[in-house]
Design a protein around this motif. Structure first.
Motif, PDB file in Angstrom:
ATOM      1  N   TYR A  92      15.994 -13.751   1.005  1.00  0.00           N
ATOM      2  CA  TYR A  92      14.725 -14.923   0.271  1.00  0.00           C
ATOM      3  C   TYR A  92      15.134 -16.756   0.993  1.00  0.00           C
ATOM      4  O   TYR A  92      15.613 -16.268   2.058  1.00  0.00           O
ATOM      5  CB  TYR A  92      15.943 -15.412  -1.407  1.00  0.00           C
ATOM      6  CG  TYR A  92      15.615 -13.902  -2.327  1.00  0.00           C
ATOM      7  CD1 TYR A  92      14.952 -14.194  -3.370  1.00  0.00           C
ATOM      8  CD2 TYR A  92      15.894 -12.715  -1.749  1.00  0.00           C
ATOM      9  CE1 TYR A  92      14.608 -13.112  -4.406  1.00  0.00           C
ATOM     10  CE2 TYR A  92      15.885 -11.538  -3.197  1.00  0.00           C
ATOM     11  CZ  TYR A  92      14.662 -12.013  -3.950  1.00  0.00           C
ATOM     12  OH  TYR A  92      14.469 -11.030  -5.074  1.00  0.00           O
TER      13      TYR A  92
ATOM     14  N   ASP B  75      16.967 -13.334  -9.429  1.00  0.00           N
ATOM     15  CA  ASP B  75      16.373 -12.035  -8.414  1.00  0.00           C
ATOM     16  C   ASP B  75      17.101 -11.106  -9.346  1.00  0.00           C
ATOM     17  O   ASP B  75      16.825 -10.521 -10.185  1.00  0.00           O
ATOM     18  CB  ASP B  75      15.766 -11.733  -8.115  1.00  0.00           C
ATOM     19  CG  ASP B  75      14.058 -12.096  -7.549  1.00  0.00           C
ATOM     20  OD1 ASP B  75      13.698 -12.511  -8.729  1.00  0.00           O
ATOM     21  OD2 ASP B  75      13.576 -12.099  -7.149  1.00  0.00           O
TER      22      ASP B  75
ATOM     23  N   GLY C  45      17.749 -11.391 -12.842  1.00  0.00           N
ATOM     24  CA  GLY C  45      16.626 -11.492 -14.003  1.00  0.00           C
ATOM     25  C   GLY C  45      16.019  -9.611 -13.958  1.00  0.00           C
ATOM     26  O   GLY C  45      15.515  -9.108 -14.585  1.00  0.00           O
TER      27      GLY C  45
ATOM     28  N   GLN D 130      15.190  -8.196 -10.962  1.00  0.00           N
ATOM     29  CA  GLN D 130      14.719  -7.983 -10.419  1.00  0.00           C
ATOM     30  C   GLN D 130      15.214  -7.024  -8.686  1.00  0.00           C
ATOM     31  O   GLN D 130      14.310  -6.418  -8.176  1.00  0.00           O
ATOM     32  CB  GLN D 130      13.204  -8.815  -9.460  1.00  0.00           C
ATOM     33  CG  GLN D 130      12.848  -9.265 -10.473  1.00  0.00           C
ATOM     34  CD  GLN D 130      12.839 -10.398 -11.566  1.00  0.00           C
ATOM     35  OE1 GLN D 130      14.228 -10.959 -11.808  1.00  0.00           O
ATOM     36  NE2 GLN D 130      12.192 -10.155 -12.763  1.00  0.00           N
ATOM     37  N   ILE D 131      15.877  -7.335  -8.492  1.00  0.00           N
ATOM     38  CA  ILE D 131      17.263  -6.657  -7.949  1.00  0.00           C
ATOM     39  C   ILE D 131      17.858  -6.610  -8.000  1.00  0.00           C
ATOM     40  O   ILE D 131      18.926  -7.108  -9.241  1.00  0.00           O
ATOM     41  CB  ILE D 131      17.260  -7.381  -6.337  1.00  0.00           C
ATOM     42  CG1 ILE D 131      17.861  -8.693  -6.235  1.00  0.00           C
ATOM     43  CG2 ILE D 131      15.444  -7.591  -5.463  1.00  0.00           C
ATOM     44  CD1 ILE D 131      17.896  -9.328  -4.920  1.00  0.00           C
TER      45      ILE D 131
END
Length: 324
Positions: free
Chosen positions: A185, A194, A197, A199-200
């Motif tokens: 990132y 992330d 959240g 996402q990863i």
């Protein structure tokens, strides 16, 4: 005495007096502390209070200049090569900018060992393995098992290619015999967002950046990549205790000026900075956040810099990372 001799002697005495006066009154104008990362990041947490206290002790303001870009290279090169060696521009350096970047880039624009004069170490912090609260991973063993079940598919994020968070993941894979999928990132905060959240699933991050999220139950910290447990997370095991011996990733930071800065100025800055760093009032709030506050002589800092500069050459080569 001949008039010309008297004049020469008078001029010499006057010059010496002026030099002594200039040295004695340093600094005579505001200083700048260059932080080679965006404003509001982990580096600012210690840079801003340190600048404020240094300004009080020196009798001149110390202005923060967040000069970000290229993994810290832009701000570091600005101090190392573009600013005069006059003691008025200070750099906040780190393991990444001083020991890792020179091996990642064809040209960083500076040579840490040649262009920069260490003042003092300021602090260090371990990287930790952090996973999202919604993941099934409750331990390092869970992560290793998942990674071995699907080699090369379990994702971990980092602040960018070659960052110490990335290198922590490289060492983790080497020591645990796993293959992970690295997703770089543009900085630690977006990667952590992330993880939060979903996402990863996970990343390696500086301990102070995750303490509040862990306390709020938004992430799990599975292990500390240090040889000892952290006082702020005493229930979290070290990597060795968690079954991954040899996974150690500690990030240090320190202050430097351009090489060639007069020794008297280097000594003055070191003296004032160490007085701040060794003050309990300064240390306690930072230590509560997970920082280990340090202080050192310039020589001690230089020894560590050169040692890690050599060590990181091996780590980066083994990881086959190159940023051109």
């Amino acid at each position: 005495m001949h008039i010309t001799h008297r004049l020469a002697l008078s001029l010499a005495i006057g010059a010496a007096a002026l030099a002594g006066h200039a040295q004695g009154t340093y600094p005579e104008r505001p200083l700048t502390l260059v932080v080679p990362y965006p404003a509001g990041g982990v580096a600012d947490t210690i840079a801003r209070p340190l600048a404020q206290e240094l300004g009080k002790r020196l009798g001149q303001p110390v202005v923060i200049d967040n000069r970000a870009g290229a993994n810290g290279n832009i701000g570091s090169a600005f101090v190392a090569r573009q600013q005069p060696a006059d003691g008025y521009t200070i750099l906040l350096g780190s393991t990444s900018t001083l020991a890792v970047n020179p091996h990642l880039y064809k040209s960083t624009g500076y040579d840490p060992a040649r262009d920069l004069q260490p003042l003092t170490l300021t602090h260090q912090m371990p990287n930790v393995l952090v996973v999202g609260a919604g993941t099934p991973y409750k331990s390092v063993a869970d992560v290793v098992a998942a990674a071995k079940a699907q080699p090369g598919k379990l994702v971990f994020g980092s602040a960018g290619n070659g960052n110490t968070m990335h290198l922590a993941g490289v060492v983790f894979q080497e020591k645990t015999g796993t293959q992970l999928l690295h997703v770089p990132y543009k900085g630690g905060p977006p990667a952590l967002n992330d993880v939060l959240g979903g996402q990863i699933p996970m990343m390696f991050h500086n301990l102070p950046a995750v303490v509040t999220f862990r306390q709020a139950g938004k992430v799990r910290v599975l292990a500390v990549a240090d040889t000892k447990r952290s006082p702020v997370l005493p229930d979290v095991p070290t990597m060795a205790e968690a079954g991954a011996p040899g996974v150690v990733s500690i990030v240090w930071n320190g202050l430097l000026v351009r090489q060639g800065t007069p020794p008297a100025m280097v000594q003055r800055l070191n003296t004032e900075l160490r007085a701040i760093l060794e003050s309990p009032d300064f240390r306690k709030p930072l230590e509560a956040q997970g920082y280990e506050v340090l202080s050192s002589t310039p020589a001690e800092f230089e020894t560590l810099l050169r040692k890690d500069l050599a060590a990181m050459a091996t780590t980066v080569k083994q990881a086959d990372i190159r940023i051109d």
